[in-house]
Design an enzyme around this catalytic site. Structure first.
Site, PDB file in Angstrom:
ATOM      1  N   SER A  46      36.317  36.532  43.913  1.00 46.52           N
ATOM      2  CA  SER A  46      35.214  35.925  43.148  1.00 46.52           C
ATOM      3  C   SER A  46      34.486  36.912  42.238  1.00 46.52           C
ATOM      4  CB  SER A  46      34.204  35.288  44.099  1.00 46.52           C
ATOM      5  OG  SER A  46      34.844  34.427  45.000  1.00 46.52           O
ATOM      6  N   ALA A  47      34.834  38.192  42.311  1.00 47.08           N
ATOM      7  CA  ALA A  47      34.241  39.223  41.444  1.00 47.08           C
ATOM      8  C   ALA A  47      32.722  39.290  41.588  1.00 47.08           C
ATOM      9  CB  ALA A  47      34.648  39.007  39.985  1.00 47.08           C
ATOM     10  N   ILE A  48      32.277  39.082  42.827  1.00 47.45           N
ATOM     11  CA  ILE A  48      30.834  39.044  43.081  1.00 47.45           C
ATOM     12  C   ILE A  48      30.402  40.257  43.902  1.00 47.45           C
ATOM     13  CG2 ILE A  48      29.071  37.809  44.418  1.00 47.45           C
ATOM     14  CD1 ILE A  48      30.567  35.249  43.553  1.00 47.45           C
ATOM     15  N   HIS A  50      27.945  40.980  46.443  1.00 46.95           N
ATOM     16  CA  HIS A  50      27.101  40.182  47.337  1.00 46.95           C
ATOM     17  C   HIS A  50      25.857  40.941  47.759  1.00 46.95           C
ATOM     18  CE1 HIS A  50      29.954  36.894  47.804  1.00 46.95           C
ATOM     19  NE2 HIS A  50      30.918  37.795  47.880  1.00 46.95           N
ATOM     20  N   ARG A 314      42.777  36.654  51.108  1.00 44.54           N
ATOM     21  CA  ARG A 314      41.816  37.505  51.785  1.00 44.54           C
ATOM     22  C   ARG A 314      42.503  38.083  53.025  1.00 44.54           C
ATOM     23  NH1 ARG A 314      40.018  32.418  51.112  1.00 44.54           N
ATOM     24  NH2 ARG A 314      38.040  31.825  50.197  1.00 44.54           N
ATOM     25  N   ILE A 339      39.703  43.996  55.130  1.00 48.18           N
ATOM     26  CA  ILE A 339      38.730  44.060  54.032  1.00 48.18           C
ATOM     27  C   ILE A 339      38.754  42.736  53.263  1.00 48.18           C
ATOM     28  CG2 ILE A 339      37.866  45.423  52.099  1.00 48.18           C
ATOM     29  CD1 ILE A 339      38.063  46.979  54.733  1.00 48.18           C
TER      30      ILE A 339
END
Lengths: 484, 434
Positions: A46-48, A50, A314, A339
């Site tokens: 998601s290229a986030i 967090h 994931r 990870i």
């Protein structure tokens, strides 16, 4: 030769560990089975960045997430990687579940997440006008952000390389053992490698490597997530990361802007079998699920503007926890396993933590001249007219647009190929400078980028691939050309 | 961008040196304009015609059958002979509503031109895999038909040996034949709709003549292959266009070509504020091919996707002439969005199976003696009538044996009929059963 450290896996965490180790006097090698960095889990997420409120307090995940978030901004500045602290909204659509927001708020407070706030539905709608009227409240996390995930990985690796770390691609670790002298041996398709220490950052395969060297067992489930990427014409549809409330399978289908101005929608979550660790196909069910879920919280989601869909895996460890550090019965072997989210956010912290551990164990001393910064490719759209013309006068290739959807010039593509650990295929060029990442999805520019790659790498066009291996674009010459 | 007042001025700037841009340039020159600049992003003039090496072009325009490059050359030769200025390898980055055109190339860097009139002729692009939401893997070996056509016809490389084609647009059909002639095996052409989007003659000459099956109401439901395509699975779709479980057929292949529609390339236009039609994705234009922005004209596939290049040339001629008239102040108060009392604006309405019309408004004072209104139908219609109504009165009623979405249709309006009706508010084009 015997390396001091071999890192297996050139994803974002492996590259972060390598960059950390590059501060010290040591022979360090990163090996990866792919032909480039950022080819596995690191490229499709998601290229986030967090905030860190959803990890269990006291867990490695919580610690790495919060520390990684804190490190990201200065790191992105040092490495010239686009990063924006947009903040995130986790929205709640039923009064009965408002307690869930409170739980996350408290968890976040325990984890040390700064600035968390529970806001009303109206306050959330004021920030994100496309939220539906069903939204009754939200958790606002101002420290969350978005990052160019490819460039973070690439920049970490480039900077490590600049500081003397070797990278061997197309090199797959097949067997590991430790000899009586404590030296680790890695059998690969490219011969045998030796090292004093090994860092296992092999993504969805990290459990296999771990289980080769230790009686303790870990198990990773490849958990697939599918996404839609929307055209940059949708820029501004949302301005923050918008999460639904989480479920057991993860953070749910989110909608987020990207640093490039696209909108990203996803992921789904589907646990795959152990033999499906390369299974990044999208499915009709998955794509339908995203459509349905993403529309639960947001109005008029412009799904007609989809330019591509993709899936990533994931690396979900059974205990849903990062597995970092020493491994029982295997001195000199370090895990960097399990990870999954928030793995991208945590990468800088994981690098610091594991790199520091290896450095202490091996007694490495700092380099005199460590280069802390890296300069990315030029983004001509940020230049003034005069600056741009000066650039074109100096390097005329910057005046020739090759990818028309993203306005990428030949100069940028040449830079992507010529820079340290440069691109060797179409995907490598795309991840570095976005040629082919736009709405026509490389239909127009791919023959042109292939020509440039062929010329620059001195390879015949038949050898140019989308990515490595057998992913060649053309299979031979036409009859007319053959006859000449 | 610089705010300089001493911009170089050009009467007519044409964006795109393909068939539309070339026709517009030649027509503008014939109209007496000697200040023209054609800006072309590729390294030669001719646009997509350069890779269309098959024949069938020019039957209407030149009454003979030409290949794409031959058709383009007729116009390129005129441009060269007349010395009409053009710049190659030049990308237009921006067009302002005041008609300042910003472009860039290696030699000039980034430069700006103040245009008297702008003709948009940027063409279209192909719908990519991602926009089609086809599930499966993302290996190499998936190309739009046009990309494959370029690889084969311009670069001289074969993109694959065993081919499945999704979509029966004309480029896909042409490529089915081209790949077959190059020794590849084209296993099947699958089309989502119950009819082909291509010309009938292409189905006959490119598929039937080579025994290539065309499966209507089918789509791709899976793509296999980690690095290069290994197999493609197609399935029949129901009336809702969703795959029907149990109808899957798997084809081992190394290539999937996509010919699933063309999209007018209007990013420059919309950034400039040009109003676009949601049906064509091209600018809304009036009888003079003028868009909603004053002095900006559009023609060719950027306006609406055409079936035959001959019609592109015909429209572009008119767009070029009208651009010159605008520069000379002969069009009167202009802009499809603006009209004063002296220039009525008659809406052209598309109903009853007609998806859209070009143009969509008419100023009867400015129209030529005869005006061709082009349109496409939304579905296959057999034994139907094309009717034209002026307000409520039916003035044309012509039987057509068959009409299909893949082919453009037209009606011709006469100026005399329109100016003779003061207060006329709309022209309606409809397909009727009787």
């Amino acid at each position: 030769m015997t390396y001091d450290v071999i890192v297996i896996g050139a994803g974002v965490s492996g590259s972060a560990v390598a960059r950390e180790l590059s501060r010290y006097e040591a022979d360090v090698l990163v090996m990866d089975r792919a032909d480039d960095v950022c080819c596995g889990t690191s490229k499709a997420n998601s290229a986030i960045v967090h905030a860190g409120y959803d990890c269990m307090p006291g867990s490695m995940m919580a610690r790495m997430n919060v520390r990684g978030n804190e490190m990201m901004e200065p790191l992105a500045r040092d490495l010239d990687v686009p990063f924006e602290r947009t903040g995130s909204l986790l929205v709640c659509t039923s009064k009965e579940r408002l307690g869930g927001l409170r739980d996350l708020f408290e968890r976040g407070a325990a984890n040390g997440v700064p600035g968390l706030k529970i806001i009303s539905g109206d306050e959330a709608r004021a920030m994100e006008p496309q939220l539906t009227d069903a939204v009754v409240g939200a958790l606002w996390a101002p420290s969350a952000g978005i990052i160019n995930v490819f460039l973070l990985n690439i920049a970490l690796a480039e900077n490590a390389f600049t500081n003397g770390v070797d990278f061997h691609f197309n090199t797959r670790a097949e067997r590991l053992w430790q000899d009586e002298g404590g030296v680790w041996h890695i059998r690969t398709n490219n011969g045998e490698y030796r090292a004093r220490a090994v860092v296992n950052a092999a993504g969805v395969y990290a459990d296999r490597l771990h289980n080769m060297v230790s009686a303790t067992r870990i198990h990773i489930t490849p958990r697939r997530g599918e996404y839609f990427l929307l055209d940059r014409t949708t820029a501004g549809y949302v301005r923050h990361v918008v999460f639904p409330q989480p479920t057991e399978l993860g953070k749910g289908v989110l909608v987020t802007p990207t640093v490039d101005g696209n909108t990203l929608v996803g992921p789904t979550a589907l646990d795959l079998a152990d033999d499906q660790r390369d299974d990044v196909e999208t499915t009709q069910v998955g794509l339908d699920t995203i459509r349905e879920k993403a529309s639960e919280n947001l109005r008029d989601l412009p799904l007609r503007q989809v330019i591509t869909s993709f899936a990533g895996l994931r690396a979900h460890e059974d205990r849903h926890e990062f597995v970092l550090g020493h491994v029982e019965g295997a001195p000199g072997f370090y895990d960097c396993a399990g990870i999954e989210s928030p793995g991208l956010t945590s990468a800088p912290a994981i690098g610091e933590y594991l790199g520091g551990m290896v450095k202490d164990d091996l007694g490495l001393s700092p380099k005199d001249a460590w280069v802390q910064t890296r300069t990315g490719t030029v983004d001509p759209s940020l230049l003034t007219l005069a600056e741009r013309n000066e650039l074109i006068r100096r390097e005329p290739a910057y005046g020739q647009i090759v990818c028309r959807c993203e306005s990428v010039s030949e100069g940028e593509i040449l830079d992507a190929i010529r820079r340290p650990l440069g691109a060797r295929d179409l995907d490598g060029v795309k991840r570095r400078v976005r040629a082919g990442a736009g709405r026509c999805q490389a239909g127009f520019c791919s023959p042109r980028v292939m020509d440039i790659l062929s010329r620059e790498l001195g390879l015949p066009l038949e050898e140019i691939g989308k990515r490595g291996g057998a992913s060649r674009i053309v299979v031979g010459r036409t009859k007319e050309v053959q006859g000449q | 961008m610089s705010g300089s007042n001493d911009l170089r001025s050009v009467d007519v700037v044409i964006i795109g040196g393909g068939p539309a841009g070339l026709s517009a340039a030649v027509a503008a020159h014939e109209e007496g304009c000697d200040s023209i600049l054609v800006l072309e992003r590729d390294n030669c003039l001719g646009g997509i015609l350069n890779q269309c090496i098959h024949n069938g072009f020019g039957l209407h325009r030149f009454k003979e059958e030409l290949t794409g490059p031959e058709y383009a050359h007729r116009f390129v030769r005129r441009v060269e002979e007349e010395g009409i200025p053009y710049k190659l390898n030049t990308m237009v980055m921006d067009v302002s509503p005041e008609r300042v055109v910003t472009a860039m190339n290696r030699d000039d860097g980034m430069f700006q031109v103040q245009a008297g009139a702008v003709v948009l002729a940027m063409g279209c692009r192909e719908r990519p895999r991602g926009a089609l939401n086809i599930p499966g893997c993302r290996p190499a070996g998936i190309y739009t038909a046009g990309t494959a056509q370029r690889l084969v016809n311009v670069e001289g490389y074969l993109p694959g040996r065993e081919v499945v084609i999704l979509g029966s647009g004309d480029i896909g059909l042409i490529m089915a034949r081209r790949m077959t002639l190059e020794g590849a095996k084209v296993k099947v052409v699958a089309e989502l709709l119950p009819y082909s989007g291509g010309l009938k003659r292409n189905i006959v000459q490119c598929l039937d003549d080579f025994g290539i099956p065309l499966k209507l109401s089918h789509t791709v439901v899976d793509i296999e292959g980690a690095e290069r395509v290994k197999a493609v699975t197609i399935a029949r779709v129901g009336p809702d266009r969703r795959p029907i479980p149990g109808t899957e057929e798997r084809y081992a292949c190394d290539t999937l070509l996509l010919s699933c529609g063309l999209i007018p390339e209007n990013e420059l236009s919309s950034a400039c504020g040009v109003r676009l039609s949601p049906v064509t994705s091209g600018p809304v234009v009036n009888e003079s091919f003028e868009t909603s922005v004053l002095g900006i004209f559009a023609c060719g596939n950027v306006l609406h996707v055409h079936d035959l290049v001959d019609y592109v040339s015909e429209e572009a001629d008119e767009a070029g002439r009208r651009a010159v008239a605008f520069v000379h102040g002969e069009l009167g108060p202009a802009g499809a969005g603006q009209r004063d009392a002296a220039h009525a604006r008659i809406a052209v309405r598309a109903t009853g199976g007609v998806r859209y019309t070009v143009p969509s408004t008419i100023d009867p004072v400015r129209m030529a003696d005869k005006l061709t209104v082009r349109f496409r139908v939304g579905d296959v219609c057999q034994d139907a009538y094309v009717s034209v109504y002026l307000d409520g009165e039916r003035v044309q009623h012509r039987r057509k044996q068959i009409m299909a979405p893949g082919e453009m249709e037209q009606v011709i309006l006469r100026k005399a009929d329109l100016v003779g009706r003061p207060g006329l508010s709309s022209v309606t084009v409809a397909v009727e059963r009787e």
